[in-house]
Design an enzyme around this catalytic site. Structure first.
Site, PDB file in Angstrom:
ATOM      1  N   GLU A 218       0.828  -1.203   0.000  1.00  0.00           N
ATOM      2  CA  GLU A 218       0.000   0.000   0.000  1.00  0.00           C
ATOM      3  C   GLU A 218       0.868   1.260   0.000  1.00  0.00           C
ATOM      4  O   GLU A 218       2.061   1.214   0.291  1.00  0.00           O
ATOM      5  CB  GLU A 218      -0.937   0.006   1.222  1.00  0.00           C
ATOM      6  CG  GLU A 218      -1.861  -1.204   1.298  1.00  0.00           C
ATOM      7  CD  GLU A 218      -2.847  -1.125   2.451  1.00  0.00           C
ATOM      8  OE1 GLU A 218      -3.346  -0.005   2.738  1.00  0.00           O
ATOM      9  OE2 GLU A 218      -3.112  -2.169   3.085  1.00  0.00           O
ATOM     10  N   THR A 282     -12.922  -2.539   1.378  1.00  0.00           N
ATOM     11  CA  THR A 282     -14.133  -1.729   1.355  1.00  0.00           C
ATOM     12  C   THR A 282     -14.578  -1.367   2.777  1.00  0.00           C
ATOM     13  O   THR A 282     -15.637  -1.794   3.256  1.00  0.00           O
ATOM     14  CB  THR A 282     -15.249  -2.462   0.599  1.00  0.00           C
ATOM     15  OG1 THR A 282     -15.230  -3.861   0.943  1.00  0.00           O
ATOM     16  CG2 THR A 282     -15.077  -2.326  -0.891  1.00  0.00           C
ATOM     17  N   TYR A 283     -13.759  -0.580   3.433  1.00  0.00           N
ATOM     18  CA  TYR A 283     -14.067  -0.059   4.766  1.00  0.00           C
ATOM     19  C   TYR A 283     -13.192   1.164   5.029  1.00  0.00           C
ATOM     20  O   TYR A 283     -12.376   1.531   4.193  1.00  0.00           O
ATOM     21  CB  TYR A 283     -13.861  -1.125   5.854  1.00  0.00           C
ATOM     22  CG  TYR A 283     -12.645  -2.000   5.676  1.00  0.00           C
ATOM     23  CD1 TYR A 283     -11.367  -1.549   6.003  1.00  0.00           C
ATOM     24  CD2 TYR A 283     -12.763  -3.299   5.186  1.00  0.00           C
ATOM     25  CE1 TYR A 283     -10.245  -2.367   5.851  1.00  0.00           C
ATOM     26  CE2 TYR A 283     -11.665  -4.115   5.017  1.00  0.00           C
ATOM     27  CZ  TYR A 283     -10.412  -3.642   5.359  1.00  0.00           C
ATOM     28  OH  TYR A 283      -9.304  -4.441   5.187  1.00  0.00           O
ATOM     29  N   TRP A 407     -11.330  -7.634   8.470  1.00  0.00           N
ATOM     30  CA  TRP A 407     -10.285  -6.981   9.261  1.00  0.00           C
ATOM     31  C   TRP A 407     -10.922  -6.606  10.597  1.00  0.00           C
ATOM     32  O   TRP A 407     -11.821  -5.792  10.629  1.00  0.00           O
ATOM     33  CB  TRP A 407      -9.743  -5.733   8.553  1.00  0.00           C
ATOM     34  CG  TRP A 407      -8.678  -5.065   9.348  1.00  0.00           C
ATOM     35  CD1 TRP A 407      -8.817  -3.988  10.189  1.00  0.00           C
ATOM     36  CD2 TRP A 407      -7.296  -5.427   9.401  1.00  0.00           C
ATOM     37  NE1 TRP A 407      -7.623  -3.669  10.770  1.00  0.00           N
ATOM     38  CE2 TRP A 407      -6.675  -4.536  10.304  1.00  0.00           C
ATOM     39  CE3 TRP A 407      -6.533  -6.431   8.801  1.00  0.00           C
ATOM     40  CZ2 TRP A 407      -5.310  -4.615  10.597  1.00  0.00           C
ATOM     41  CZ3 TRP A 407      -5.183  -6.508   9.094  1.00  0.00           C
ATOM     42  CH2 TRP A 407      -4.578  -5.600   9.974  1.00  0.00           C
TER      43      TRP A 407
END
Length: 431
Positions: A218, A282-283, A407
């Site tokens: 990332e 997607t959070y 997660w």
């Protein structure tokens, strides 16, 4: 499995009578004690096969059947109703369960310190039957191609006993942060990459039970987009030859041109072609340093998923899902105190302790509440519950996704795992 939202005057005993379920079963499913007061707006799961529905004004067997994906004739037969007669408001109808679909389920586990804590191992043991993968987060790549190891004691044994497999997660974390300099050093050196891949395979074989190597690189420099793609191509060839799958984590994008260093080097189309599957993160729309809002509102989540589907097949997409919410102090001050992460179970406790009423945002599909702490400070809590997670499961099934990735382990959410088993046949690669 039935989801029941607590109303004023509800009790566990009364709810158990309404659904014909022993009250102790409800307590156990929701990890409640007999002394726990129910919170108005709290979502409970009721362990029954199928579900019940109480007829409302304007309902017909046809509209109810359409809502629940069944047949009006089936509803009439099961409930002993004449299909040609109007329904009486308040009538309880039994809704048969829908067929389960297959899904892969992953959860990241992040050991801290020199050993895996007993608390994490206990939680891993509880959820492992509902997992395809238990992801070891994380092995940090180093500039010379070595791997900074993490403790794994007890985790391979739990995976093996439950039929789950391990996912070895490799990151460009350095000193607790994703490092663009570290990523560049790895992505610009073929020699470093070869050493890194050899070390990854050696570690995977040492641990045992690993089926997938997961790259979570990332905050990459935008000019390293093609270099990252090329590295994944090399990794895929090497790892497939060694008998492993390969996957990657992707930032939540809604277009190929999305700007920002978290996004630009993540090439959805290329990853969809190269790796076996991806995890979409997607959070974190609502995050600890930002203003109060849902962590994974369903609209923005669906926007990301629908963009991903234009770049790769659905059977390569795992939707990311948080197992936590946040407790913000109000008023929010940018750059001020960070919000506190809370599990769904802890959120309910906070609401109970402060006599708060839980509201539900149907647009975001997320529960929330306000309270005033003992020190007089106002707070806002957004979290997850059975309703919000079932909405995500419905979205997964509607889009025919590969599965869901959580997660992370360490935030208790018992209703989630009951709903997993109610909705899906969890795929197992190690049996």
């Amino acid at each position: 499995m039935q989801i029941h939202v607590v109303k004023r005057g509800d009790s566990v005993w009364g709810i158990s009578q309404a659904y014909g379920v022993n009250y102790k079963t409800i307590l156990q499913a929701n990890q409640l004690s007999e002394n726990d007061q129910l919170v108005i707006g709290q979502a409970l799961v009721i362990p029954i096969v199928g579900s019940y529905y109480w007829v409302r004004q304007g309902d017909t067997l046809y509209s109810i059947a359409q809502r629940f994906g069944t047949n009006p004739n089936t509803l009439a037969q099961i409930n002993g109703i004449n299909i040609n007669q109007p329904l009486t408001v308040g009538t309880r109808l039994y809704i048969p369960p829908r067929p389960k679909t297959n899904a892969e389920v992953n959860i990241y586990i992040e050991p801290m310190g020199d050993t895996v804590s007993q608390e994490l191992l206990t939680q891993a043991r509880e959820v492992a039957p509902n997992l395809t993968y238990l992801a070891l987060f994380s092995y940090e790549a180093r500039r010379d191609g070595s791997l900074d190891p993490i403790p794994t004691n007890g985790i391979p044994e739990i995976a093996r006993e439950s039929g789950a497999s391990l996912m070895l997660v490799v990151t460009n974390l350095e000193e607790g942060q994703f490092s663009d300099d570290l990523a560049r050093a790895v992505l610009q050196s073929s020699a470093v990459q070869e050493v890194l891949l050899e070390n990854i395979v050696d570690e995977a074989r040492r641990i045992g039970g690993v089926t997938d190597i997961h790259f979570d690189f990332e905050f990459l420099p935008p000019d390293q987009r093609e270099a990252y793609n090329n590295f994944l191509r090399k990794a895929a060839n090497y790892l497939h030859n060694e008998g492993f799958m390969i996957s990657s984590a992707l930032a939540p994008k809604t277009s190929s041109e999305q700007s920002g260093q978290w996004y630009e080097a993540h090439d959805y189309k290329a990853h969809g072609e190269i790796v076996d599957f991806v995890v979409l993160m997607t959070y974190e729309w609502g995050y600890s340093g930002g203003p109060p809002m849902p962590v994974s509102p369903i609209g923005p989540v669906e926007d990301v998923l629908r963009y991903a589907l234009t770049e790769m097949p659905a059977n390569k997409i795992m939707m990311g899902q948080n197992l936590y919410g946040y407790d913000w102090k109000l008023p929010f001050v940018e750059g001020g105190e960070y919000a506190r992460a809370v599990s769904p179970q802890r959120a309910i406790e906070i609401a109970r302790e402060n006599n708060a009423v839980i509201e539900y945002d149907y647009e975001a599909q997320a529960p929330n509440f306000n309270y005033v702490a003992d020190d007089g400070t106002a707070h806002k809590v957004w979290f997850e519950d059975a309703r919000s997670i079932q909405a995500k499961f419905n979205l997964m099934k509607r889009l025919s996704l590969r599965g869901i990735s959580y997660w992370k382990l360490g935030f208790p959410f018992p209703q989630n795992w009951l709903l997993i088993s109610d909705n899906f046949n969890v795929v197992k690669h190690n049996k």
